[in-house]
Motif scaffolding. Structure first.
Motif, PDB file in Angstrom:
ATOM      1  N   ARG A 151       0.827  -1.221   0.000  1.00 17.03           N
ATOM      2  CA  ARG A 151       0.000   0.000   0.000  1.00 17.03           C
ATOM      3  C   ARG A 151       0.857   1.265   0.000  1.00 17.03           C
ATOM      4  NH1 ARG A 151      -2.765  -0.194   6.058  1.00 17.03           N
ATOM      5  NH2 ARG A 151      -3.874  -1.979   5.187  1.00 17.03           N
ATOM      6  N   THR A 152       2.048   1.202   0.606  1.00 17.42           N
ATOM      7  CA  THR A 152       2.922   2.386   0.599  1.00 17.42           C
ATOM      8  C   THR A 152       3.531   2.605  -0.779  1.00 17.42           C
ATOM      9  OG1 THR A 152       4.923   1.193   1.325  1.00 17.42           O
ATOM     10  CG2 THR A 152       3.457   2.055   3.040  1.00 17.42           C
ATOM     11  N   LEU A 153       3.859   1.519  -1.481  1.00 19.30           N
ATOM     12  CA  LEU A 153       4.390   1.646  -2.837  1.00 19.30           C
ATOM     13  C   LEU A 153       3.353   2.239  -3.784  1.00 19.30           C
ATOM     14  CD1 LEU A 153       6.446  -1.611  -3.558  1.00 19.30           C
ATOM     15  CD2 LEU A 153       7.298   0.740  -3.490  1.00 19.30           C
ATOM     16  N   ILE A 154       2.115   1.790  -3.657  1.00 17.16           N
ATOM     17  CA  ILE A 154       1.051   2.320  -4.510  1.00 17.16           C
ATOM     18  C   ILE A 154       0.877   3.812  -4.253  1.00 17.16           C
ATOM     19  CG2 ILE A 154      -1.401   2.224  -5.086  1.00 17.16           C
ATOM     20  CD1 ILE A 154      -1.345  -0.738  -4.187  1.00 17.16           C
ATOM     21  N   THR A 155       0.849   4.200  -2.993  1.00 17.33           N
ATOM     22  CA  THR A 155       0.667   5.612  -2.643  1.00 17.33           C
ATOM     23  C   THR A 155       1.834   6.448  -3.151  1.00 17.33           C
ATOM     24  OG1 THR A 155      -0.465   4.893  -0.628  1.00 17.33           O
ATOM     25  CG2 THR A 155       0.130   7.212  -0.775  1.00 17.33           C
ATOM     26  N   ARG A 156       3.039   5.939  -2.994  1.00 18.65           N
ATOM     27  CA  ARG A 156       4.234   6.638  -3.493  1.00 18.65           C
ATOM     28  C   ARG A 156       4.107   6.914  -4.984  1.00 18.65           C
ATOM     29  NH1 ARG A 156       8.838   4.075  -5.727  1.00 18.65           N
ATOM     30  NH2 ARG A 156      10.762   5.301  -5.666  1.00 18.65           N
ATOM     31  N   ALA A 157       3.598   5.937  -5.730  1.00 20.26           N
ATOM     32  CA  ALA A 157       3.446   6.113  -7.175  1.00 20.26           C
ATOM     33  C   ALA A 157       2.299   7.068  -7.503  1.00 20.26           C
ATOM     34  CB  ALA A 157       3.215   4.758  -7.832  1.00 20.26           C
ATOM     35  N   GLY A 168       3.128  10.766  -7.051  1.00 22.36           N
ATOM     36  CA  GLY A 168       4.246  11.340  -7.797  1.00 22.36           C
ATOM     37  C   GLY A 168       5.516  11.468  -6.995  1.00 22.36           C
ATOM     38  N   LEU A 169       5.738  10.520  -6.056  1.00 23.90           N
ATOM     39  CA  LEU A 169       6.881  10.609  -5.149  1.00 23.90           C
ATOM     40  C   LEU A 169       8.017   9.672  -5.521  1.00 23.90           C
ATOM     41  CD1 LEU A 169       4.939  10.767  -1.745  1.00 23.90           C
ATOM     42  CD2 LEU A 169       5.860  12.663  -3.086  1.00 23.90           C
ATOM     43  N   THR A 170       7.954   9.091  -6.709  1.00 19.21           N
ATOM     44  CA  THR A 170       8.980   8.117  -7.069  1.00 19.21           C
ATOM     45  C   THR A 170      10.352   8.750  -7.260  1.00 19.21           C
ATOM     46  OG1 THR A 170       8.352   8.279  -9.408  1.00 19.21           O
ATOM     47  CG2 THR A 170       7.315   6.542  -8.106  1.00 19.21           C
ATOM     48  N   PHE A 200       7.859  18.952  -4.316  1.00 16.18           N
ATOM     49  CA  PHE A 200       8.972  18.222  -4.934  1.00 16.18           C
ATOM     50  C   PHE A 200       8.498  17.205  -5.976  1.00 16.18           C
ATOM     51  CE2 PHE A 200       9.874  18.773  -0.309  1.00 16.18           C
ATOM     52  CZ  PHE A 200      10.770  19.826  -0.422  1.00 16.18           C
ATOM     53  N   THR A 201       7.188  17.034  -6.138  1.00 17.49           N
ATOM     54  CA  THR A 201       6.674  15.958  -6.969  1.00 17.49           C
ATOM     55  C   THR A 201       6.827  16.254  -8.450  1.00 17.49           C
ATOM     56  OG1 THR A 201       4.444  16.905  -6.894  1.00 17.49           O
ATOM     57  CG2 THR A 201       4.980  15.236  -5.254  1.00 17.49           C
ATOM     58  N   ASP A 202       6.718  15.189  -9.223  1.00 17.94           N
ATOM     59  CA  ASP A 202       6.776  15.284 -10.675  1.00 17.94           C
ATOM     60  C   ASP A 202       5.557  16.046 -11.176  1.00 17.94           C
ATOM     61  OD1 ASP A 202       6.852  14.928 -13.402  1.00 17.94           O
ATOM     62  OD2 ASP A 202       7.273  12.780 -13.317  1.00 17.94           O
ATOM     63  N   GLN A 207      -2.241  15.348  -9.612  1.00 16.64           N
ATOM     64  CA  GLN A 207      -2.385  15.322  -8.159  1.00 16.64           C
ATOM     65  C   GLN A 207      -3.717  14.705  -7.749  1.00 16.64           C
ATOM     66  OE1 GLN A 207      -0.097  16.032  -5.694  1.00 16.64           O
ATOM     67  NE2 GLN A 207       1.240  16.021  -7.496  1.00 16.64           N
ATOM     68  N   ILE A 208      -3.651  13.844  -6.759  1.00 12.28           N
ATOM     69  CA  ILE A 208      -4.832  13.167  -6.256  1.00 12.28           C
ATOM     70  C   ILE A 208      -4.815  13.208  -4.737  1.00 12.28           C
ATOM     71  CG2 ILE A 208      -3.626  10.942  -6.384  1.00 12.28           C
ATOM     72  CD1 ILE A 208      -6.314   9.588  -6.755  1.00 12.28           C
TER      73      ILE A 208
END
Length: 366
Positions: A53-59, A62-64, A188-190, A195-196
């Motif tokens: 769930r943290t990986l999905i949220t990171r993606a 836009g935090l990759t 800092f996001t891409d 944005q969501i």
């Protein structure tokens, strides 16, 4: 998900989950943990639903390119999660970064393949996991001891790590995804990422209410079924899981019928979510359990009253919508890590360590 110790620690043979130990946050007003690009690092397992769930949220957020990631090996032994070995001068860091690291953003996930010949000590950089990019540690446990030399609980993932103070900020997945969603990293996001807000203020009470019963009865319910150590406890827990799956089915049926009436059947699927017609944290927290259900929980945790695809039409449609129509869900889902981890890391549940080939296909097409 914790290291491989005795799961059922209650006298009646029921499974009790350990509470997380590190519960801090990131905020401009925090005395220590302030937002910054490249300061924080995420340690995860692709097999673990809580880390997923943290990986999905990171993606999604836009935090990759803001928060790096390291991935442990799918095999968890008696010492817990481990990284792939760091080979100084051998280019191991570059090989793993090419697939999993911050340069690629979302971990590259291999397709689900037959696993004959793959041993628990397999070392395939970027496939079985990555090195620890920051300290070249061998184990997640070393991170915990670096943060607290007196730490004496289980070594769980996910871990949100602060590279500046060299300590754990948080190891509770529900709080990490709220940190990611909070907006503290927005500057800092891409800019190319839409944005969501996964927890809109006007929907937060509904999201929290769904999260509460989904966590206890479904997310954790499958574990309470699979790790039960008495027939009576198992039957109680597995029945409870399916009762609440039926509750989800009812909610999604109402939402789907409303979407069909409003948009027509062709457009309705893309509007199928747990709350209204928008993706929220409630969907994100449910997905890692449901995507693992047919490939693992049906057989490994004995949740076999039905499969999702055969017994819950609306949940299956909802799952396929998220998987096929949103890269953040699809590209963070590794069926190889999921199937290999559960079947090879729980010898008390699966003593021979055999990994079933099915289901085929592992997830149905749209």
């Amino acid at each position: 998900m914790s290291d491989n110790k005795k799961w059922a620690n209650a006298e009646d043979g029921s499974f009790k989950r350990q509470a997380s130990s590190f519960r801090d946050t990131v905020s401009p007003s925090h005395a220590i943990f302030k937002p910054a690009k490249g300061r924080y690092w995420l340690y995860v397992s692709l097999a673990c639903p809580w880390a997923h769930r943290t990986l999905i949220t990171r993606a999604l957020k836009g935090l990759t390119s803001v928060i790096g990631v390291s991935v442990v090996h799918w095999s968890m032994d008696t010492k817990g999660w481990r990284f792939l070995p760091y080979e100084s001068g051998a280019g191991a860091a570059n090989k793993s970064d090419d697939v999993f690291g911050p340069a690629s953003g979302i971990p590259c996930v291999p397709k689900s393949n037959p696993t004959a010949g793959i041993t628990n000590d397999s070392v395939r950089y970027g496939i079985d996991g990555t090195i620890d990019h920051n300290y070249h540690f061998n184990r997640i446990s070393e991170l915990y001891y670096k943060a607290n030399p007196d730490y004496n609980a289980r070594f769980t993932v996910p871990v949100l790590w602060d590279l500046e103070t060299e300590t754990i900020v948080n190891n509770e997945s529900s709080e990490i995804i709220r940190i990611f969603n909070s907006g503290v990293f927005d500057e800092f996001t891409d800019s190319k990422v839409t944005q969501i807000d996964l927890v809109p203020k006007q929907l937060q009470s509904q999201i929290d209410e769904i999260n509460s019963w989904v966590y206890d009865n479904i997310n954790n319910g499958v574990y309470k079924s699979g790790f039960a150590e008495s027939q009576q406890v198992y039957e109680k827990e597995v029945t409870n899981v399916f009762d609440h799956l039926q509750k989800l089915e009812h909610i999604l049926k109402i939402n789907y019928d409303a979407a069909v009436s409003k948009y027509g059947e062709k457009e309705a699927l893309s509007k199928l979510f747990l709350i209204n017609e928008q993706l929220t944290e409630a969907d994100l927290r449910l997905y890692p359990t449901i995507v693992r259900f047919d490939p693992v929980y049906v057989q490994h945790f004995k949740c076999n009253l039905s499969t999702i695809r055969d017994g819950f039409k609306m949940i299956d449609l909802w799952l396929r919508n998220l998987y096929w129509n949103n890269a953040a869900f699809r590209e963070t889902t590794s069926f190889d890590h999921i199937k290999l981890h559960y079947t090879r890391s729980h010898p008390r549940v699966n003593p021979l360590g055999l990994t079933p080939l099915g289901p085929i296909p592992v997830i149905l097409p749209l």
